[in-house]
Design an enzyme around this catalytic site. Structure first.
Site, mmCIF file in Angstrom:
data_model
loop_
_atom_site.group_PDB
_atom_site.id
_atom_site.type_symbol
_atom_site.label_atom_id
_atom_site.label_comp_id
_atom_site.label_asym_id
_atom_site.label_seq_id
_atom_site.Cartn_x
_atom_site.Cartn_y
_atom_site.Cartn_z
ATOM 1 N N THR A 105 53.035 45.375 34.824
ATOM 2 C CA THR A 105 52.996 45.364 33.357
ATOM 3 C C THR A 105 51.688 46.042 32.934
ATOM 4 O O THR A 105 50.815 46.312 33.753
ATOM 5 C CB THR A 105 53.021 43.919 32.801
ATOM 6 N N VAL A 107 45.773 41.378 39.735
ATOM 7 C CA VAL A 107 44.970 41.721 38.559
ATOM 8 C C VAL A 107 44.881 43.239 38.442
ATOM 9 O O VAL A 107 44.489 43.926 39.390
ATOM 10 C CB VAL A 107 43.554 41.136 38.675
ATOM 11 N N LYS A 108 45.275 43.763 37.283
ATOM 12 C CA LYS A 108 45.283 45.212 37.083
ATOM 13 C C LYS A 108 44.047 45.628 36.288
ATOM 14 O O LYS A 108 43.741 45.032 35.249
ATOM 15 C CB LYS A 108 46.540 45.583 36.292
ATOM 16 N N LEU A 109 43.339 46.606 36.827
ATOM 17 C CA LEU A 109 42.125 47.093 36.167
ATOM 18 C C LEU A 109 42.167 48.613 36.094
ATOM 19 O O LEU A 109 42.503 49.270 37.082
ATOM 20 C CB LEU A 109 40.881 46.681 36.964
#
Ligand code: E4P
Length: 221
Positions: free
Chosen positions: A27, A86-88
């Site tokens: 997402t 965790v998307k960064l």
């Protein structure tokens, strides 16, 4: 190659999960906004996705802007469910946050990657996944597949001492999926519409229609 679905829409995720070929979900803030979701409900929405996915990796993007905030928000997101990734977005702050989060056992998906140097730095910092964008490179008239291939070849030249998979992102078509698989990308994350198009082929539809028509003859013989 594994298929992830690129959406925050719960119904699309449920449908794609029912096909039995899905390995994860990605997402991003735009995809969450598209669901009409509110800020207050974001974390619970991510938890619902994690529950639907029954342990498959689900990337939830941090919107923090400083390293410290990324670490704090990353730990909070990772604490929502065991399968949260965790998307960064790639940057100096997120590289530093990725190093800290990876050392704490938090899986990071480094996104908005468009070049081999960005991907190599992300892998070195400890990213569990790297998401090079294909479609958006095409959108500016450059060659998204060639850009992805450079990244795949560079990453596959080295052992980074930890698992690091390439998620081909910003996928627009079955052509992008095929190209990603031919070059050895580990994963393609595909929007629901493009995913449905991956199942379809005009000759499949034509052949099925003929089988059904001929079977009708058998049944009426
Ligand atoms: C996935 O992680 C990306 O955020 C997504 O694939 C971007 O796709 P888009 O370029 O169609 O917005």
């Amino acid at each position: 190659m594994k298929f992830f679905i690129d959406t925050a829409d719960l119904d699309e995720i449920r449908e794609a999960m029912s096909w039995g070929a899905l390995s994860g979900v990605t997402t991003n803030p735009s995809l969450y906004a598209k669901t009409g979701g509110k800020l207050a409900d974001f974390e619970q929405h991510m938890v619902k996705i994690c529950e639907i996915c029954e342990g498959l990796p689900v990337s939830a993007e941090s919107t923090a802007t400083t390293t410290q905030e990324m670490v704090e928000e990353g730990k909070r997101l990772a604490g929502l469910a065991p399968n949260v990734v965790v998307k960064l977005p790639i940057g100096v702050e997120s590289l530093a946050a990725t190093k800290t989060l990876a050392e704490d056992g938090v899986a990071v998906n480094m996104t908005l990657v468009f070049s081999a140097p960005q991907a190599l730095l992300a892998a070195r910092a400890g990213a569990r996944y790297i998401s090079p964008f294909v479609g958006r490179v095409d959108d500016i008239g450059s060659d998204g597949v060639a850009s992805l291939e450079e990244i795949v070849r560079c990453i596959h030249n080295y052992d980074f001492g930890h698992e690091c998979e390439i998620i081909a992102a910003s996928i627009r078509s079955p052509y992008h999926v095929t190209a990603a698989a031919l070059m050895g990308a580990d994963i393609a994350t595909v929007p629901f519409g493009a995913l449905k198009n991956c199942v379809k082929h005009p000759l499949t539809a034509e052949g099925l229609a003929k089988f059904e028509a001929d079977w009708e003859k058998v049944k009426n013989a």
